[in-house]
Motif scaffolding. Structure first.
Motif, PDB file in Angstrom:
ATOM      1  N   VAL A 229       0.858  -1.188   0.000  1.00  0.00           N
ATOM      2  CA  VAL A 229       0.000   0.000   0.000  1.00  0.00           C
ATOM      3  C   VAL A 229       0.893   1.236   0.000  1.00  0.00           C
ATOM      4  CG1 VAL A 229      -1.808   1.261   1.209  1.00  0.00           C
ATOM      5  CG2 VAL A 229      -1.778  -1.251   1.269  1.00  0.00           C
ATOM      6  N   VAL A 259      -6.773  -1.678   7.389  1.00  0.00           N
ATOM      7  CA  VAL A 259      -6.478  -1.471   5.965  1.00  0.00           C
ATOM      8  C   VAL A 259      -5.779  -2.701   5.389  1.00  0.00           C
ATOM      9  CG1 VAL A 259      -5.137  -0.096   4.329  1.00  0.00           C
ATOM     10  CG2 VAL A 259      -6.343   1.033   6.195  1.00  0.00           C
ATOM     11  N   THR A 264      -7.649  -4.437   0.052  1.00  0.00           N
ATOM     12  CA  THR A 264      -7.997  -3.929  -1.281  1.00  0.00           C
ATOM     13  C   THR A 264      -7.449  -2.529  -1.539  1.00  0.00           C
ATOM     14  OG1 THR A 264     -10.101  -3.080  -0.428  1.00  0.00           O
ATOM     15  CG2 THR A 264     -10.099  -5.307  -1.367  1.00  0.00           C
ATOM     16  N   ALA A 265      -6.820  -1.914  -0.550  1.00  0.00           N
ATOM     17  CA  ALA A 265      -6.332  -0.546  -0.702  1.00  0.00           C
ATOM     18  C   ALA A 265      -5.038  -0.503  -1.493  1.00  0.00           C
ATOM     19  CB  ALA A 265      -6.135   0.090   0.664  1.00  0.00           C
ATOM     20  N   ARG A 266      -4.862   0.577  -2.224  1.00  0.00           N
ATOM     21  CA  ARG A 266      -3.622   0.822  -2.946  1.00  0.00           C
ATOM     22  C   ARG A 266      -2.916   2.081  -2.423  1.00  0.00           C
ATOM     23  NH1 ARG A 266      -4.061  -3.485  -3.517  1.00  0.00           N
ATOM     24  NH2 ARG A 266      -4.423  -4.792  -5.361  1.00  0.00           N
ATOM     25  N   CYS A 268      -2.950   5.054   0.969  1.00  0.00           N
ATOM     26  CA  CYS A 268      -3.450   5.381   2.304  1.00  0.00           C
ATOM     27  C   CYS A 268      -2.787   6.672   2.776  1.00  0.00           C
ATOM     28  CB  CYS A 268      -3.166   4.246   3.291  1.00  0.00           C
ATOM     29  SG  CYS A 268      -3.828   4.525   4.950  1.00  0.00           S
ATOM     30  N   ASN A 285      -8.133   5.635   3.187  1.00  0.00           N
ATOM     31  CA  ASN A 285      -7.604   4.709   2.193  1.00  0.00           C
ATOM     32  C   ASN A 285      -8.637   4.490   1.085  1.00  0.00           C
ATOM     33  OD1 ASN A 285      -8.889   1.724   2.413  1.00  0.00           O
ATOM     34  ND2 ASN A 285      -8.932   2.697   4.443  1.00  0.00           N
ATOM     35  N   GLY A 287      -9.460   1.579  -0.332  1.00  0.00           N
ATOM     36  CA  GLY A 287      -9.898   0.189  -0.427  1.00  0.00           C
ATOM     37  C   GLY A 287     -11.404   0.089  -0.651  1.00  0.00           C
TER      38      GLY A 287
END
Length: 689
Positions: A229, A259, A264-266, A268, A285, A287
């Motif tokens: 992330v 997170v 699923t977050a890219r 943050c 975030n 996601g």
């Protein structure tokens, strides 16, 4: 910043003296007399400059010379009585208040109310500017003692807290182990104390670390980036935060863990800010979330924050990002510089100067309705001057001051020409230099034009123009020096806060790296002794004897955690590591080739070895561990490798131990690497040059 204080004072005092120098040709005649008058003014200023550049008490011997020069100029060459204000200011600085009052009284006898007020104001300005410069030096000098005192207080607090819990636990372990040598049934009690002490050490380390939010934010960045992330951290709060920091750090850990868990977050964003005594934490975030599942896993953190009087909210933003917002009252900040009167002194002196110049102007206004109107406008100007000069906002006040400085001139005549000096001071304080200089020049030109329009002679016009600049410089000097002292205070407080935070982190590292390992080893040895008590009593007694020795060493580790120096030997720590690992059923292969090393190198590498061994025991199922040391020129290298890592195990967040060791090694110019080889082996390598 410190170096600008005394030049500011020197410039203002020189401008004061310049008024008397420029006035000399109008007050006496003949080149010789004019030269003598100027020389006497230079002597008066010279003594004052000596006091400005040096606080040595020997400067007082120059005050009689200054007084003689000032009175000679007044009585023999017609110099304005206002120059006696320099003498009055010097006497006040020397602690001779009665003589200062006598000097001002002599001005009243020799002149009128106007020159008496000028003498009094000059004395106040001289005293105020020099004392503010002294305050700037005192504030700088106080920064290091303040920082040391803050660290000492923090060490004392840590020492009291740890000795009350862990110190008593170690004593119980030592005494209990001695008793258990003869009474094996007592081993169970020692085990219970060792478990409580180990848990206490880990909890204390976590508390010390989490009381500061900034390091937790750095750890969060590392965890997010390890999970793929992209993390951005914006820190806008002040440390230390105390209990509020612990709760905010806990909330940050939970938010970041959430997170990573969702996965699923890219991107943050972690952001902190502080306003009106409250610290805000925001974690956002991108996601994929739903409103129903958005706060999953954060309920406990929310309850704890709210129970402490804070605010905790989660939800989806308009752009679909998921946000966690936390707010806590920061609480009292105990770190502060002792001197808090400098700014009040400057404001009080500025108010006195404004009042004095206003009274001088009102002396020239006829009594009655006209006088009342002038007094009301001067009060308004003084209020605006104090507000705008101290804060610089809003700038519309500058326009109001400009109007009030010039519009009443046709009504009040030359009595109002001096008011523009306040405007000059305000411009110098509150407007950037590239704009202030032309505006000040325009103001002085306006005063000169006004004086000429009123029919005043060239000498009077020059005097008013110069006095406008001098008054402005006085205002500028008082306010600028006050801001300087305030900025130095803030810088000193921030330095002490940073030192306090570092001391807490040091204590957390030592608890984790030193005491945590010792207690874990004690627990392991006690457990082994309990199992051997029936089958091999002799060996059980030997293990308990080693527990006593370990408890004594842990006591020294506790001293280290509370501010003492580490007394660790790499050879001794290697022997201890072999004993502990062997007791845990781990085959140890050891090759030590480091030779003689310095105390600091030995201590830091011993700490690395402890942490590596602790990780083998706590985080792996190792059957074999290789410990080697080597020397390559001036670099000593330590390698600890074990085979207990499961290649198929899921990735877990890194603990704080590796980060602590990296920080510790970096302070000695060393490096640390800790990595898996993908085949079940984990290798820790440290090098100190």
């Amino acid at each position: 910043m410190r170096g600008t204080a005394r030049p500011i004072v020197g410039a203002v005092l020189a401008s004061f003296a310049g008024v008397y120098v420029l006035a000399a040709p109008a007050r006496t005649s003949g080149a010789a007399r004019i030269g003598a008058a100027i020389a006497l003014v230079a002597v008066v200023l010279g003594v004052q400059v000596v006091r400005v550049v040096s606080r040595d008490g020997r400067w007082r011997w120059g005050v009689p010379v200054q007084a003689a020069a000032a009175y000679a100029g007044v009585l023999a060459f017609g110099t304005s009585l206002g120059i006696l204000g320099f003498v009055a200011g010097s006497l006040v600085l020397a602690g001779l208040w009665p003589l200062a009052v006598a000097v001002v009284g002599s001005a009243a006898v020799l002149g009128d109310a106007d020159v008496t007020i000028t003498c009094l104001l000059t004395g106040l300005v001289v005293y105020g500017l020099v004392r503010l410069a002294d305050r700037a030096d005192d504030t700088v000098a106080a920064r290091l003692p303040l920082t040391m005192a803050a660290v000492a207080r923090e060490r004392l607090r840590i020492s009291v807290e740890l000795n009350r819990g862990l110190g008593e636990g170690l004593r119980e372990i030592s005494d209990g182990s001695r008793r258990a040598v003869e009474r094996p049934e007592a081993i169970a009690d020692v085990l219970g104390v060792a478990r409580r002490s180990l848990n206490g050490a880990r909890a204390a380390a976590a508390d010390f670390r989490s009381m500061s939010l900034a390091p937790e934010a750095s750890a969060a960045r590392a965890l997010l980036e390890a999970a793929g992330v992209q993390a951005e951290v914006r820190t806008g709060h002040r440390e230390p935060l105390g209990p509020a920091g612990a709760l905010l750090a806990m909330a940050l850990r939970e938010a970041v863990t959430d997170v990573v868990r969702v996965g699923t977050a890219r991107n943050c964003l972690i952001e902190t800010s502080e306003e009106d005594g409250f610290v805000q934490l925001r974690v956002v975030n991108d996601g994929v979330r739903t409103v129903e599942r958005g706060a999953e896993g954060l309920e406990d953190a929310a309850q704890r924050v709210r129970a402490a009087g804070g605010a905790f909210s989660t939800g989806l933003e308009e752009d679909g990002r998921f946000a966690v917002d936390v707010s806590m009252k920061a609480g009292e900040r105990p770190v502060s510089l002792p001197d808090r009167i400098a700014y009040r002194l400057s404001v009080g002196l500025l108010a006195a100067v404004l009042a004095g110049f206003s009274v001088k102007g009102l002396l020239m206004v006829p009594w009655g309705l006209e006088w009342a109107a002038a007094a009301a406008m001067l009060v308004l100007i003084g209020a605006l001057q104090l507000l705008w000069a101290s804060s610089g906002r809003p700038r519309v006040w500058g326009l109001i001051l400009a109007v009030l400085s010039f519009a009443p001139v046709p009504l009040f005549g030359k009595a109002w020409l001096g008011v523009a000096g306040f405007l000059v001071g305000t411009l110098l304080v509150g407007v950037p230099g590239k704009y202030a200089v032309p505006l000040v020049a325009a103001t002085m030109a306006g005063v000169g034009a006004g004086a000429w329009a009123l029919g005043l002679g060239a000498a009077a016009v020059t005097n008013y123009v110069i006095s406008t600049l001098v008054t402005g410089l006085v205002v500028y000097g008082l306010v600028r020096l006050a801001r300087l002292v305030r900025d130095l205070r803030v810088a000193g407080e921030e330095l002490a806060r940073a030192a306090t935070v570092q001391e807490r982190l040091r204590a957390a590292r030592d608890l984790h790296d030193l005491l945590g390992h010792s207690l874990a080893a004690i627990l392991l040895k006690c457990e082994l002794a309990r199992r051997l008590a029936d089958v091999d009593p002799a060996r059980a007694r030997a293990e308990l004897d080693e527990v006593v020795a370990m408890a004594e060493r842990a006591g020294k580790d506790l001293q280290t955690a509370t501010g003492g120096d580490a007394e660790l030997s790499l050879d001794g720590e290697a022997r201890s590591a072999r004993s502990v690992l062997t007791a845990a059923g781990v085959e140890v292969e050891m090759e030590l080739a480091h030779g003689e090393v310095g105390d600091e190198t030995s201590a830091v590498l011993s700490t690395v070895l402890r942490e590596a061994v602790t990780n083998v025991l706590r985080h792996s199922a190792a059957k074999r561990c290789v410990i080697t040391t080597a020397r390559d020129g001036g670099t000593v290298r330590l390698v600890v490798e074990n085979d207990g890592l499961d290649p198929g195990a899921p990735r877990t967040p890194p603990g704080s131990g590796i980060g602590n060791l990296a920080t510790r090694l970096a302070s000695f110019g060393g490096t640390l690497s800790a990595r898996a080889d993908g085949q079940g082996n984990f290798r820790v390598e440290a090098a100190v040059g």
